[in-house]
Scaffold this motif. Structure first.
Motif, PDB file in Angstrom:
ATOM      1  N   LEU A 217      -1.109  17.910 -11.249  1.00  0.00           N
ATOM      2  CA  LEU A 217      -1.248  19.032 -11.153  1.00  0.00           C
ATOM      3  C   LEU A 217      -0.381  20.204 -11.683  1.00  0.00           C
TER       4      LEU A 217
ATOM      5  N   PHE B 195       1.026   8.817  -5.612  1.00  0.00           N
ATOM      6  CA  PHE B 195       1.844  10.596  -5.357  1.00  0.00           C
ATOM      7  C   PHE B 195       2.407  11.517  -6.854  1.00  0.00           C
TER       8      PHE B 195
ATOM      9  N   ILE C 261       0.346  -1.264  -0.001  1.00  0.00           N
ATOM     10  CA  ILE C 261       0.492  -0.019   0.097  1.00  0.00           C
ATOM     11  C   ILE C 261       0.856   1.612  -0.190  1.00  0.00           C
ATOM     12  N   ALA C 262       1.863   1.500   1.034  1.00  0.00           N
ATOM     13  CA  ALA C 262       2.693   2.564   1.183  1.00  0.00           C
ATOM     14  C   ALA C 262       3.281   2.583   0.141  1.00  0.00           C
ATOM     15  N   PRO C 263       4.309   1.607  -0.748  1.00  0.00           N
ATOM     16  CA  PRO C 263       4.567   1.709  -1.815  1.00  0.00           C
ATOM     17  C   PRO C 263       3.908   2.064  -3.274  1.00  0.00           C
TER      18      PRO C 263
ATOM     19  N   ILE D 161      10.723  12.697  -9.668  1.00  0.00           N
ATOM     20  CA  ILE D 161       9.649  11.982  -8.106  1.00  0.00           C
ATOM     21  C   ILE D 161       9.698  11.027  -8.049  1.00  0.00           C
TER      22      ILE D 161
ATOM     23  N   VAL E 268      13.120   9.435  -6.992  1.00  0.00           N
ATOM     24  CA  VAL E 268      12.963   9.759  -5.473  1.00  0.00           C
ATOM     25  C   VAL E 268      12.148   8.392  -4.999  1.00  0.00           C
ATOM     26  N   ALA E 269      11.205   8.275  -4.871  1.00  0.00           N
ATOM     27  CA  ALA E 269      10.031   7.533  -4.065  1.00  0.00           C
ATOM     28  C   ALA E 269      11.296   5.989  -4.643  1.00  0.00           C
TER      29      ALA E 269
ATOM     30  N   VAL F  54       0.598  14.498  -8.335  1.00  0.00           N
ATOM     31  CA  VAL F  54       1.349  15.803  -8.662  1.00  0.00           C
ATOM     32  C   VAL F  54       1.863  16.634 -10.478  1.00  0.00           C
TER      33      VAL F  54
ATOM     34  N   LEU G 252       3.451   5.682  -2.750  1.00  0.00           N
ATOM     35  CA  LEU G 252       4.678   6.615  -2.530  1.00  0.00           C
ATOM     36  C   LEU G 252       4.770   6.498  -4.418  1.00  0.00           C
TER      37      LEU G 252
END
Lengths: 367, 382
Positions: free
Chosen positions: B25, B18, B9-11, B186, B189-190, B22, B14
Motif C-alpha cells: 500500500l 500485516f 496464526i497471530a504471529p 514495522i 516491532v512486530a 502495508v 502480525l
C-alpha cells in the motif's frame, strides 16, 4: 449519570490508564522534540580536492570552510579518495576543484566545480546542495565584479550589472526548514492516537459495559493530553504555534471520536488484551506513513487514497491539524475531510454494532 | 511430532501478513517516486515578453505545476495558507524596466515551509532555475552594453558552473530513500512484541530448558521476521524498482544478524518481565518503535544531541538500517563488518543478560518457596 461517574472512577483508579494516556505522550513529546533540537542540519562533514591550489580556489574552499553548514573533515589527494570518502559515508559531500580553475575563470573559459554528494539520505543531500549552490553563486558574483572592473566599468555600475535582479526567498511558517516544526505537530497526534488505542481497546476488552461513557471519557482525556502536548511544543520546545490551542484540541477530540469507531471494532473482535496491545502498537508507523504527512495526499494515486481513507481516519486530520497549528488556518479540503471522517465513523460504528451482536470474537487465541 | 499451528496464526498475521500489506500500500501510494509537478502560483506584476519567458521556463520544468496566475502578490500567501499551492513566484511591477535601468528589482520565491519534503526540493529547483534566468539577463546586458560575444558574455556571467553527481539516489526517489528501512522497522516491532510476550521463564524448569526455549524462540521469530523482510524487499525490488546493488547474500546475512539481535533483545525483555506479558509487549514497543527516529535514518545522527546518539547505540536498528540502505543503493557499505559485529555483540549480550535474569528469578522463586515451606512447618510445629 451514575454510570458515567462509575466509569470515571474506574478510569482514574487504574494508574496504568493515567500513565499511558497522559504521562507517556507528554514524556515522548519532550523526548522526540529534543531529538530534533538542532534546527539546522549543520556541520555536514565534507572533503575538498583542490587540484588547482590557486588564490581563487583557496578562497572558494575558505567559503565552504567558514560556512556553518559544513565541516571540511579533510583534504583529499585524488579523485578516488573523494569518491571513497563519499561512498563510505565518511563525508556527505566532496567538492572537486579542477586544475587550471583560476586560469580558466580569468581567461573567461568558464570552469566547473564538481559536487559529489551522498544522496542516500535526502535530508542531508538537499541541505548540502542548497548551501553549495549559494556559496558558488556568491563567488561567481565576486568574479563577475572583477571582470567588469577589468573592463573599466565603474564599480557602482558593475554592482548593478551583477545584481541585475535580486533573488529573494521567503519560506513561510518554518524558514529554517527544521524537522522539529515538520514532524512534531503530526507526531503528537500519532502519540495520542497510539496510547488512546492501547488503553481504550484493552479497557473495552476487559469490560464491555457502558461503552458510550467509555468512549466519552477516553476521548476527552486523550484530547486534554493533546492540549498538554501542544502546550509543550509551544512553551518547552519553542515551536511557534499560531492556531488556537482550544480549537485544535476540539479537532483532536473529533478525530478521537472517529478513531474510537474502529478501535471499538478491534476491541470487539479480539478477546486477548495482549494481541490487542500488539496490534494497536503496530499501527503507529503505518498510519503515519500513509496519512499524507510524509508524502502528500495530492501525489498519491486515488485508489490508494480510497483504501487508506476507508481503513484509518488519520489521513482526514493529521495534515489539516498540522496546518492549523503552524499556519493558523485550515486547508481548503478540511470541510470535505470532516464530512468523510463522519461517514467513516458512522460506518465503523455500525460494523462494531453488528459485531457486538455476535457473541464470539474473531481473534481470540492466546499463546 | 505434534505442532500446534493455531499458536502461530497471530504471529503470522502480525509479522508476515500485516507488514507486507502495508508495504504494498505504501509503495503504491508513493509510486510517483519523486516529488514533481508541485502546485504553484505566479504573481505576474509585469506582463512583458521577459516575464512571460520566466513563467514559461517555470511551466516547462518538471518540478513545478503553475496552477494559478494571481492578480495580487498577497494571494500567493493566501493560496498557500489554504493548502492549494506549495510554491509561489512573485514578479514585481516594472520588473523588466527596472532591469533595463539597472535598478536591481527583487524576484521573490515563496515556499511552504510546513511541507519539508517538497520545500527543500523546491528551494533547490527554484534557485537553479532563477540563477539560469539571471545569467541569461546578465548575458544580454554584457552583449548590449559591453559589446561582448555570446560565449564571452556567458562565461562572464557564469564563470563557475556546478556539476552535481548524486551517489546512491540520483533521481531523489522517495521510495528508495524511505521505504526499505521504514517497512523493516514495522517488521522489527512486530517481531519484538511477539518475542517479548513469549513465556520463556514460565516454561523453563532449569538452565538447559531455558536455553532450549530461547533457541526455539530465536529460530521461530527469527525465521518469521527474515521471511517477512525478504518478501518486503522482493516486492520493493521487483515491483517498485528499488535497486539492490549489493550481493543478495550480504543483504541476507545482515538481515539474519539483525533479526537475531532484535529477537534476543526482546527475549531479554521477556525474561525480565516474565510475569506480565502485556507489559513486556508495551516495553518492547516503547523501546523498538522510537528506533526508526533515533537511528539517523531520516534525521541524521550528526545533528542529534549526544544523549540520543548514546541511546541509539543500544538499538539494533541503528547498526542495521543505514547499512541496508547503503548496500541497496550504493552496492556496498564500508561499515558492514563493524555493524555485523555490533549486532552480534548486542545478540550475545542480550542472551547472557536473559540467562542472568532467569537465574536470579528462579533463585528468588526458590527462596520464596523455601521460606513458605519453613513458615508452614513452623505453623505445624506450633
Amino acid at each position: 449519570m451514575t454510570n458515567f461517574i462509575s466509569e470515571l472512577k474506574k478510569f482514574f483508579t487504574v494508574p496504568k490508564n493515567l500513565l499511558f494516556m497522559i504521562g507517556i505522550p507528554m514524556i515522548f513529546t519532550v523526548f522526540f522534540g529534543n531529538v530534533y533540537k538542532n534546527d539546522y542540519l549543520n556541520t555536514i562533514p565534507i572533503t575538498v580536492y583542490d587540484m588547482d591550489n590557486s588564490s581563487l580556489s583557496r578562497s572558494l574552499v575558505e567559503e565552504f570552510d567558514k560556512n556553518p553548514r559544513y565541516t571540511v573533515d579533510f583534504y583529499s589527494e585524488n579523485l578516488d579518495e573523494v569518491k571513497q570518502a563519499v561512498e563510505s559515508t565518511q563525508v556527505y559531500m566532496g567538492v572537486v576543484i579542477p586544475s587550471d580553475f583560476e586560469k580558466d575563470v580569468k581567461s573567461k573559459k568558464s570552469s566547473k566545480v564538481a559536487l559529489i554528494v551522498d544522496a542516500t539520505n535526502m535530508a542531508v543531500a538537499n541541505n548540502a546542495l542548497a548551501s553549495a549552490t549559494e556559496i558558488i553563486s556568491t563567488v561567481n558574483a565576486g568574479v563577475n565584479l572583477q571582470f567588469l572592473e577589468g573592463k573599466n566599468v565603474p564599480p557602482s555600475l558593475s554592482k548593478r550589472y551583477v545584481n541585475i535582479f535580486e533573488m529573494n526567498n521567503r519560506t513561510l511558517w518554518d524558514p529554517k526548514l527544521s524537522y522539529k516544526y515538520y514532524v512534531m505537530p503530526g507526531m503528537i497526534l500519532v502519540l495520542v492516537q497510539q496510547l488512546f488505542l492501547s488503553i481504550f481497546v484493552v479497557n473495552v476488552i476487559e469490560d464491555k459495559t457502558n461503552i458510550f461513557y467509555k468512549i466519552l471519557i477516553h476521548t476527552i482525556i486523550s484530547s486534554l493530553t493533546f492540549l498538554i502536548c501542544t502546550s509543550l511544543l509551544k512553551h518547552v520546545l519553542g515551536i511557534n504555534i499560531i492556531g488556537n490551542m482550544l480549537t485544535s484540541t476540539f479537532l483532536s477530540f473529533m478525530y478521537l471520536i472517529s478513531l474510537s469507531s474502529i478501535a471499538l471494532v478491534l476491541a470487539l473482535s479480539i478477546s486477548s488484551p495482549l494481541r490487542a496491545t500488539q496490534i494497536c502498537m503496530l499501527l503507529s508507523v503505518p498510519s503515519f506513513l500513509t496519512a499524507g504527512y510524509v508524502w502528500p495526499v495530492m501525489k498519491m494515486p486515488q485508489f490508494s487514497v480510497y483504501i487508506i481513507k476507508a481503513l484509518w481516519p488519520l489521513i482526514y486530520m493529521i495534515a489539516p491539524l498540522r496546518d492549523y497549528l503552524i499556519k493558523g488556518a485550515l486547508p481548503y479540503y478540511f470541510k470535505s475531510n470532516m464530512l468523510q471522517m463522519t461517514v467513516f465513523a458512522g460506518i465503523w460504528f455500525f460494523i462494531a454494532f453488528l459485531i457486538s451482536k455476535k457473541s464470539r470474537p474473531c481473534l481470540d487465541e492466546e499463546d | 511430532m505434534n505442532i500446534n499451528f493455531k499458536k502461530y496464526i497471530a504471529p503470522l498475521i502480525l509479522i508476515l501478513i500485516f507488514p507486507n500489506l502495508v508495504n504494498i500500500l505504501t509503495c503504491y501510494s508513493m509510486k510517483e517516486k519523486q516529488l514533481r509537478y508541485i502546485p504553484s502560483a505566479v504573481y505576474l506584476g509585469d506582463n512583458t515578453s521577459m516575464t512571460r519567458d520566466i513563467v514559461r521556463n517555470l511551466k516547462s520544468s518538471e518540478t513545478f505545476d503553475v496552477q494559478y496566475i494571481v492578480d495580487d502578490p498577497n494571494e500567493v500567501e493566501a493560496l498557500m495558507r489554504d493548502g492549494k499551492i506549495l510554491f509561489g513566484l512573485i514578479i514585481p511591477q516594472n520588473f523588466t524596466n527596472d532591469i533595463k535601468n539597472f535598478k536591481s528589482p527583487k524576484l521573490t520565491t515563496v515556499i511552504d515551509g510546513t511541507q519539508l519534503s517538497s520545500a527543500s526540493f523546491t528551494k533547490i529547483a527554484s534557485s537553479e532555475l532563477l540563477m539560469t534566468i539571471k545569467a541569461g539577463a546578465m548575458m544580454s546586458t554584457y552583449q548590449g552594453k559591453l559589446s561582448m560575444s555570446e560565449t564571452e558574455a556567458l562565461n562572464t556571467a557564469m564563470p563557475i558552473n556546478i556539476v552535481n553527481r548524486l551517489i546512491g539516489n540520483p533521481t531523489r526517489n522517495y521510495i528508495n530513500f524511505l521505504l526499505p528501512g521504514m517497512m523493516l522497522a514495522i517488521v522489527q516491532v512486530a517481531v519484538a512484541m511477539n518475542a517479548a510476550s513469549s513465556k520463556i521463564v514460565k516454561k523453563s524448569s532449569g538452565i538447559i530448558d531455558f536455553f532450549k526455549n530461547v533457541m526455539k524462540n530465536l529460530i521461530d521469530y527469527g525465521i518469521l521476521g527474515i521471511v517477512s523482510a525478504i518478501l518486503i524487499l522482493a516486492v520493493q525490488h521487483y515491483i517498485f524498482d528499488v535497486p539492490i546493488k549489493a550481493y543478495y547474500t550480504r543483504v541476507l546475512l545482515l538481515l539474519i544478524v539483525f533479526m537475531l539481535a532484535v529477537v534476543s533483545m526482546s527475549l531479554l525483555i521477556a525474561s525480565i518481565f516474565s510475569k506480565k506479558q502485556v507489559f513486556a509487549t508495551q516495553v518492547a514497543a516503547v523501546w523498538f518503535i522510537p528506533s526508526s527516529i533515533l537511528s539517523g535514518y531520516s534525521w541524521p545522527l550528526i545533528s542529534m544531541p549526544d544523549f540520543f546518539r548514546q541511546i541509539s547505540s543500544f538499538m539494533p536498528y541503528t547498526y542495521f538500517v543505514s547499512t541496508l540502505r547503503n548496500l541497496m543503493l550504493k552496492g556496498h557499505s564500508y561499515d558492514y563488518t563493524n555493524n555485523i559485529a555490533m549486532l552480534l555483540i548486542l545478540t550475545l549480550g542480550s542472551l547472557i543478560l536473559s540467562l542472568v535474569s532467569f537465574v536470579i528469578r528462579k533463585q528468588i522463586l526458590k527462596r520464596n518457596i523455601t521460606l513458605k515451606s519453613l513458615s508452614g512447618r513452623k505453623v505445624l510445629h506450633d
